[in-house]
Design a protein around this motif. Structure first.
Motif, PDB file in Angstrom:
ATOM      1  N   GLN A   1      78.832 109.051  28.640  1.00 45.71           N
ATOM      2  CA  GLN A   1      79.613 109.387  29.831  1.00 45.71           C
ATOM      3  C   GLN A   1      79.738 108.188  30.764  1.00 45.71           C
ATOM      4  O   GLN A   1      80.723 108.055  31.476  1.00 45.71           O
ATOM      5  CB  GLN A   1      78.984 110.563  30.567  1.00 45.71           C
ATOM      6  CG  GLN A   1      80.002 111.241  31.460  1.00 45.71           C
ATOM      7  CD  GLN A   1      79.399 112.276  32.370  1.00 45.71           C
ATOM      8  OE1 GLN A   1      78.198 112.444  32.442  1.00 45.71           O
ATOM      9  NE2 GLN A   1      80.259 112.976  33.078  1.00 45.71           N
ATOM     10  N   ALA A   2      78.736 107.316  30.744  1.00 44.82           N
ATOM     11  CA  ALA A   2      78.778 106.167  31.647  1.00 44.82           C
ATOM     12  C   ALA A   2      79.856 105.163  31.240  1.00 44.82           C
ATOM     13  O   ALA A   2      80.350 104.409  32.070  1.00 44.82           O
ATOM     14  CB  ALA A   2      77.416 105.490  31.676  1.00 44.82           C
TER      15      ALA A   2
ATOM     16  N   VAL B   1      85.493 109.791  32.946  1.00 46.93           N
ATOM     17  CA  VAL B   1      84.118 110.288  33.011  1.00 46.93           C
ATOM     18  C   VAL B   1      84.115 111.818  32.964  1.00 46.93           C
ATOM     19  O   VAL B   1      83.267 112.437  32.319  1.00 46.93           O
ATOM     20  CB  VAL B   1      83.421 109.772  34.286  1.00 46.93           C
ATOM     21  CG1 VAL B   1      82.100 110.466  34.496  1.00 46.93           C
ATOM     22  CG2 VAL B   1      83.205 108.282  34.183  1.00 46.93           C
TER      23      VAL B   1
ATOM     24  N   GLY C   1      87.648 107.556  27.812  1.00 47.04           N
ATOM     25  CA  GLY C   1      87.005 108.848  27.996  1.00 47.04           C
ATOM     26  C   GLY C   1      87.244 109.752  26.802  1.00 47.04           C
ATOM     27  O   GLY C   1      86.330 110.414  26.314  1.00 47.04           O
TER      28      GLY C   1
ATOM     29  N   ALA D   1      90.680 103.744  31.020  1.00 47.31           N
ATOM     30  CA  ALA D   1      89.524 104.606  31.297  1.00 47.31           C
ATOM     31  C   ALA D   1      89.769 106.011  30.746  1.00 47.31           C
ATOM     32  O   ALA D   1      88.868 106.632  30.206  1.00 47.31           O
ATOM     33  CB  ALA D   1      89.255 104.675  32.789  1.00 47.31           C
TER      34      ALA D   1
ATOM     35  N   GLY E   1      82.300 114.265  30.343  1.00 42.73           N
ATOM     36  CA  GLY E   1      81.353 115.240  30.867  1.00 42.73           C
ATOM     37  C   GLY E   1      81.579 116.621  30.285  1.00 42.73           C
ATOM     38  O   GLY E   1      80.633 117.310  29.926  1.00 42.73           O
TER      39      GLY E   1
ATOM     40  N   PRO F   1      83.222 105.132  30.338  1.00 41.52           N
ATOM     41  CA  PRO F   1      84.513 104.981  31.006  1.00 41.52           C
ATOM     42  C   PRO F   1      84.375 104.776  32.514  1.00 41.52           C
ATOM     43  O   PRO F   1      85.383 104.660  33.201  1.00 41.52           O
ATOM     44  CB  PRO F   1      85.238 106.295  30.708  1.00 41.52           C
ATOM     45  CG  PRO F   1      84.292 107.159  29.989  1.00 41.52           C
ATOM     46  CD  PRO F   1      82.975 106.498  29.883  1.00 41.52           C
ATOM     47  N   GLY F   2      83.157 104.723  33.016  1.00 42.81           N
ATOM     48  CA  GLY F   2      82.975 104.511  34.445  1.00 42.81           C
ATOM     49  C   GLY F   2      83.154 103.067  34.872  1.00 42.81           C
ATOM     50  O   GLY F   2      83.328 102.778  36.053  1.00 42.81           O
ATOM     51  N   THR F   3      83.145 102.158  33.916  1.00 46.01           N
ATOM     52  CA  THR F   3      83.147 100.739  34.294  1.00 46.01           C
ATOM     53  C   THR F   3      84.481 100.276  34.872  1.00 46.01           C
ATOM     54  O   THR F   3      84.505  99.382  35.701  1.00 46.01           O
ATOM     55  CB  THR F   3      82.800  99.874  33.080  1.00 46.01           C
ATOM     56  OG1 THR F   3      83.448 100.404  31.950  1.00 46.01           O
ATOM     57  CG2 THR F   3      81.310  99.846  32.846  1.00 46.01           C
TER      58      THR F   3
ATOM     59  N   SER G   1      88.821 106.017  35.937  1.00 47.11           N
ATOM     60  CA  SER G   1      87.416 106.230  35.584  1.00 47.11           C
ATOM     61  C   SER G   1      86.992 107.657  35.881  1.00 47.11           C
ATOM     62  O   SER G   1      86.279 108.276  35.101  1.00 47.11           O
ATOM     63  CB  SER G   1      86.521 105.262  36.346  1.00 47.11           C
ATOM     64  OG  SER G   1      86.476 104.045  35.675  1.00 47.11           O
TER      65      SER G   1
END
Lengths: 636, 163
Positions: free
Chosen positions: B59-60, B34, B116, B112, B38, B62-64, B30
Motif C-alpha cells: 500500500q505504501a 493508495v 495502485g 500513482a 487499501g 503508490p504513495g511516493t 497517490s
C-alpha cells in the motif's frame, strides 16, 4: 560460482537395516533424495518395487494433528507473553525419542482439550439462546400477567404482538373504526416497535386479523414459559451467570493444561520427523531383500555420507557419480557471510539454474551501493545500521528475518557512507565529503549513469564468461565483444578527447554486428536484415542505462523530504510546548521518511538487479536442494 | 501600473500555480492509488490478519508520487523565496515555474493510480503465495519508474531556471 557442486549418489542396502540407516541419514541431513518418479518409468527399472510406509505415515499424521489441535487450543490460554524470536527448547536425543512412547499422555491431553472445547461450544450455544430469549422478553417486562395465562378464553382472543411505532395511531384508528370489540393495551415502546396486548371478541376475529395484516402485525408467543416476563428474565439472568461460573471453571481447567505446552512442542517436532522418516521411504525402490536410494549430495560431504552409513553397517553398496553434461542437479548456494543476505533478493526472483552463474557475490557491491545512494542520508544510515545490528546481535534471528536484517544493516552502512559523501545529515546539508547533488545535479546524474554502464558491462561480461566456459568462443566475441566495442565507441564519441577513436570503434562494432548478428539465419539477405535490426538493441541499452537515473531521483527525494520535515517542525518551535511539539514532529517525520525511503530503496535496487542486470545473463528456474534432515520448529 | 510592469512582475502567481500542480495532482494520484490498494488489502486481511504488514508494504508504494510532487513544490517555494526573502519574478520566469510542475504533476497523477492497480493485484499474490511478495512489489515498482523519471525531469527543469 557459488553454486555447490553435487555428486549423484546411489545406495543399495538391506531391508533389515533400513530403519537404522534412514534414521542415520536423517541425522546426517545432507542427502537430497530424488523422487522415484524421475527414475522409475515405464521403460526404466520397471522391475523394481516401490517401497512405502503409507500406514505408518497416516498414523503419524493423525497423531500429529491431535498434537497440533491440543497445542493450538492450549496456546489460547497461555498468558505468558509471546516473544517475537522465541528461543528453541534444548532436548537431549534420548529424551527426544522417549517422547514417542508417551502415547497415553498425548491422548489424555488431547481428550481433555477436546472435552473442554466441546463443553465451551455447548455453553456458548446455551448462552446465546438465553440472551435471545431475554431480548424477546424485555419489552414485556411491565406486563404483570403471567405469560402462561395469556391464552384464548371461550369468547375472547388474547394475543401479544408488535408493530412499527410510527403506525400505532393509524392501527388503533383502523381497528376501532372497523367496529370490532377490542381492547388495545400498549405495553412498551422502543426505537422501532410498539408492543401491544390485544383482546378481542371472537366475533371480531376476521376484522381484527385483516387490520393486523395491513399493518404487518408480528405475533409473539411464549409457549413454554410460566410466570411473568419479569420473573422469567430474572431466572434466565441467573442461568446466564451460572454459565459464566462454569465457563470460568473451564478456563481454569484449560489454563492448567498450559503446563503441557512444552511437552507438546517437543512432541510436535518428534512426530513430524518420524513422519518425514517414514514418508521419505516412498522414494525408495526395493527388491525382496534390499532397497535402493538415488540422491544428490554436496561433493564435500560425500565421504562424510559414506562414513555415516558405515557407523551403522558395512553391508551396503554406494556409488558417487558426477552429473552428466546436460543433467540438472538441485541448487544449493554457498556464499560468504556478507553476501548471504543478498541470496534473498536472488531467490525472490528465481533460484539460479544449476548450470548457470550464482549472481549474488557480484551483485552485492552494486545492490548495497545503490541502496545507500537512494537513501543517502548519513544520519538515517547510522540509525538503520545500528538498530539492525543490535537486532541481529541480541535476537539472533534465523532464516528470512535474519537475512532481511543483515541486508538492512549493510544498506545502513552504505547509506551512512553515501550520506557523508553527499553531505546529508538528517535532512540538514553539511559540508559534503565529495559534492552536494543539489548544487550539481548534472554531475550526479552522470555519475549514476556511469554506475549503470559499469553494472551492465559486468552483466554482459558474465554472459561472455558463460559462453567461454561452454566453449562457445565465437559467440562470446560476436554477441558480447562486438557490443562492448560498439557501445564503448558510442559513449566515447561524447568525450571530445577520444571522440575520433570512439567514432571508429562504433563504426567497426556496428559493421561487425551487422555482419554477425544474423548468422543463425539462412540466406545473405536475411542475415543482413537481422544484423541491421540487431543494432536497435542499442535503444534497449540506452533505456537500461537511463533507468539508473533513479539512483539520483530517489536520493534527492530523501534529502528534500528531510529538509521539509526540519523546516516545518522548526516553524512550530519557540514556546515551551511548541518545542516539545517540534521534537515530536521531527522524530515522527524522520521516522516516516526513513521507512518510506528504505522501502523505496529496497524495491528499486531489487528492480535494477532483476530487470537491468539479470536481463543480461541470468538463467533461473533452479530446483532447490532439499535435504532429508531433522527439522525443528520448537526444539534443537 | 502599466501592462509592461504587470508582465514583468506578476510571475509569482504562475510559480505558485506550478507548485500547486506538482503537489496537488501528484497528491490526488497517490491518494487514489493508495486507496485502491487499501481496498484490496483489506480483503486479504479479512482472510488472514497476519498478512497486514505485508499488504501495508504494497500500500505504501503508490504513495511516493505525492511525496515527489511535494518535493518539487517545496523546491519551487525555496527558489521563489516563500520561506525567506521574496524574489522578483517576471512573467516568463513564472511560466517556467508553471511548466516545472507539469511533469511530476501529470505523470505522478496517472502513474500513482496505475501503480495502485498493479499493487492491488499484488495483494492477491500475498493472499495465495505470500512468499512471492517481492515479485508483486517489483511489478508495482515498474510503474513508478516513470514517476521517478518525471521527478527528474521536473527537477532538472527547475534547476535550469535562472533568477
Amino acid at each position: 560460482m557459488a553454486i555447490v557442486k553435487m555428486k549423484k549418489v546411489s545406495i543399495i542396502a538391506l531391508q533389515s537395516e533400513k530403519e537404522q540407516l534412514v534414521k542415520r541419514l536423517q541425522k546426517f541431513g545432507g542427502l537430497h533424495v530424488i523422487d522415484l518418479e524421475e527414475w522409475i518409468t515405464e521403460d526404466q527399472n520397471k522391475d523394481l518395487l516401490i517401497d512405502s510406509e503409507t500406514d505408518k505415515v497416516n498414523q503419524l499424521e493423525a497423531e500429529l494433528s491431535q498434537v497440533k489441535f491440543s497445542y493450538d487450543f492450549i496456546s489460547k490460554y497461555d498468558k505468558t507473553k509471546k516473544k517475537m524470536f522465541a528461543q528453541k527448547i534444548q532436548v537431549s536425543e534420548k529424551d527426544y525419542y522417549e517422547n514417542l512412547n508417551e502415547k497415553q499422555k498425548t491422548n489424555d491431553i488431547y481428550e481433555q482439550c477436546r472435552a473442554i472445547d466441546t463443553k465451551f461450544a455447548e455453553l456458548k450455544n446455551a448462552e446465546t439462546k438465553i440472551n435471545n430469549l431475554i431480548q424477546q422478553l424485555e419489552p414485556w417486562k411491565s406486563l404483570n400477567t403471567k405469560l402462561d395465562s395469556i391464552k384464548n378464553t371461550r369468547n375472547v382472543n388474547i394475543m401479544l404482538g408488535f408493530i412499527l411505532t410510527k403506525y400505532v395511531e393509524e392501527f388503533k384508528d383502523a381497528i376501532y373504526n372497523s367496529g370490532a370489540e377490542v381492547n388495545i393495551e400498549e405495553i412498551s415502546t422502543d426505537k422501532e416497535n410498539t408492543y401491544i396486548l390485544l383482546m378481542n371478541h371472537n366475533s371480531a376475529e376476521d376484522k381484527v386479523s385483516t387490520v393486523q395484516k395491513q399493518f404487518s402485525w408480528t405475533k409473539v408467543a411464549f409457549n413454554d414459559l410460566t410466570g411473568t416476563a419479569e420473573e422469567n428474565i430474572a431466572r434466565l439472568r441467573n442461568e446466564s451467570s451460572s454459565i459464566n461460573v462454569e465457563k470460568e471453571e473451564l478456563t481454569k481447567k484449560a489454563e492448567k493444561l498450559v503446563q503441557y505446552k512444552e511437552f507438546l512442542e517437543i512432541l510436535h517436532d518428534v512426530l513430524a520427523n518420524e513422519r518425514d522418516k517414514n514418508a521419505v521411504v516412498t522414494n525408495f525402490a526395493k527388491t525382496e531383500k534390499s532397497f535402493i536410494i538415488h540422491g544428490w549430495v554436496p561433493e564435500k560431504q560425500a565421504s562424510a555420507l559414506t562414513a555415516a552409513l558405515q557407523e551403522i553397517t558395512d553391508r551396503f553398496w554406494i556409488q558417487y557419480e558426477d552429473p552428466n553434461e546436460d543433467e540438472e542437479f538441485p541448487v544449493l548456494l554457498d556464499n560468504p557471510v556478507v553476501v548471504k543476505p543478498l541470496e534473498m533478493i536472488t531467490e525472490q526472483y528465481s533460484l539460479p539454474n544449476s548450470r548457470a552463474i550464482d549472481p549474488n557475490l557480484i551483485m552485492t557491491p552494486f545492490f548495497v551501493m545503490f541502496f545507500g545512494m537512494m537513501v543517502s542520508d548519513a544520519g538515517y544510515g547510522i540509525v538503520l545500521a545500528i538498530s539492525t545490528a543490535i537486532a541481529l546481535i541480541v535476537l539472533k534471528p534465523q532464516g528470512g528475518m535474519g537475512k532481511m536484517l543483515g541486508l538492512l544493516c549493510l544498506g545502513g552502512i552504505s547509506t551512512f557512507i553515501w550520506g557523508a559523501m553527499f553531505g546529508g545529515w538528517f535532512g540538514v546539508n553539511l559540508r559534503p565529503l565529495w559534492f552536494n547533488p543539489l548544487d550539481n545535479p548534472l554531475k550526479m546524474l552522470i555519475f549514476c549513469l556511469i554506475l549503470g554502464v559499469i553494472q551492465l558491462y559486468v552483466g554482459i561480461g558474465l554472459q561472455a564468461y558463460k559462453n567461454i566456459r561452454a566453449g562457445k568462443y565465437l559467440d562470446a566475441i560476436f554477441d558480447q565483444g562486438l557490443w562492448y566495442l560498439f557501445l564503448s565507441g558510442l559513449m566515447m564519441m561524447a568525450l571530445p578527447q577520444v571522440a575520433v577513436i570512439g567514432k571508429y570503434m562504433a563504426i567497426g562494432g556496428a559493421i561487425g554486428l551487422i555482419a554477425t548478428q544474423g548468422r543463425s539465419e539462412k540466406g545473405i539477405i536475411k542475415k543482413l536484415i537481422n544484423g541491421v535490426l540487431s543494432l536497435y538493441n542499442v535503444t534497449g541499452f540506452l533505456g537500461d542505462v537511463l533507468s539508473y537515473s533513479r539512483l539520483f531521483a530517489l536520493g534527492l527525494a530523501t534529502g528534500v523530504i528531510g529538509t521539509v520535515v526540519n523546516a516545518m517542525s522548526s516553524m512550530l518551535g519557540g514556546s515551551f510546548f511548541g518545542n516539545i511539539l517540534m521534537v515530536f514532529f521531527m522524530i515522527f517525520g524522520h521516522t516516516f521518511n526513513i521507512a518510506i525511503n528504505v522501502l523505496g530503496a529496497y524495491v528499486h535496487s531489487s528492480r535494477l538487479q532483476y530487470v537491468e542486470f539479470f536481463g543480461k545473463f541470468f538463467e533461473g528456474d533452479g530446483k532447490p536442494f532439499v535435504p532429508f534432515r531433522t527439522l525443528s520448529k520448537y526444539t534443537k | 501600473m502599466n501592462i509592461v510592469d504587470l508582465m514583468n512582475s506578476n510571475g509569482l502567481y504562475l510559480a505558485f500555480l506550478g507548485s500547486a500542480i506538482a503537489a496537488g495532482l501528484a497528491g490526488i494520484g497517490s491518494a487514489i492509488g493508495v486507496g485502491i490498494v487499501g481496498q484490496a488489502a483489506a480483503g486479504v486481511v479479512t482472510e488472514d490478519p497476519s498478512k497486514f504488514g505485508r499488504t501495508l508494504l504494497l500500500q505504501a508504494l503508490p504513495g511516493t508520487q505525492g511525496i515527489y510532487g511535494l518535493l518539487i513544490a517545496f523546491l519551487i517555494w525555496t527558489k521563489i523565496g516563500v520561506f525567506g526573502e521574496a524574489v522578483e519574478i517576471t512573467m516568463q520566469q513564472g511560466l517556467m515555474f508553471l511548466m516545472v510542475g507539469i511533469p511530476i504533476g501529470l505523470v505522478g497523477f496517472i502513474s500513482a493510480i496505475y501503480q495502485g492497480k498493479a499493487a492491488a493485484a499484488g495483494c492477491s499474490i500475498i493472499a495465495k503465495r505470500p512468499e512471492e511478495l517481492a515479485k508483486g512489489m517489483v511489478y508495482a515498482a515498474m510503474v513508478e519508474t516513470y514517476a521517478v523519471l518525471a521527478l527528474l525531469a521536473s527537477f532538472l527543469m527547475l534547476n535550469g531556471i535562472r533568477l
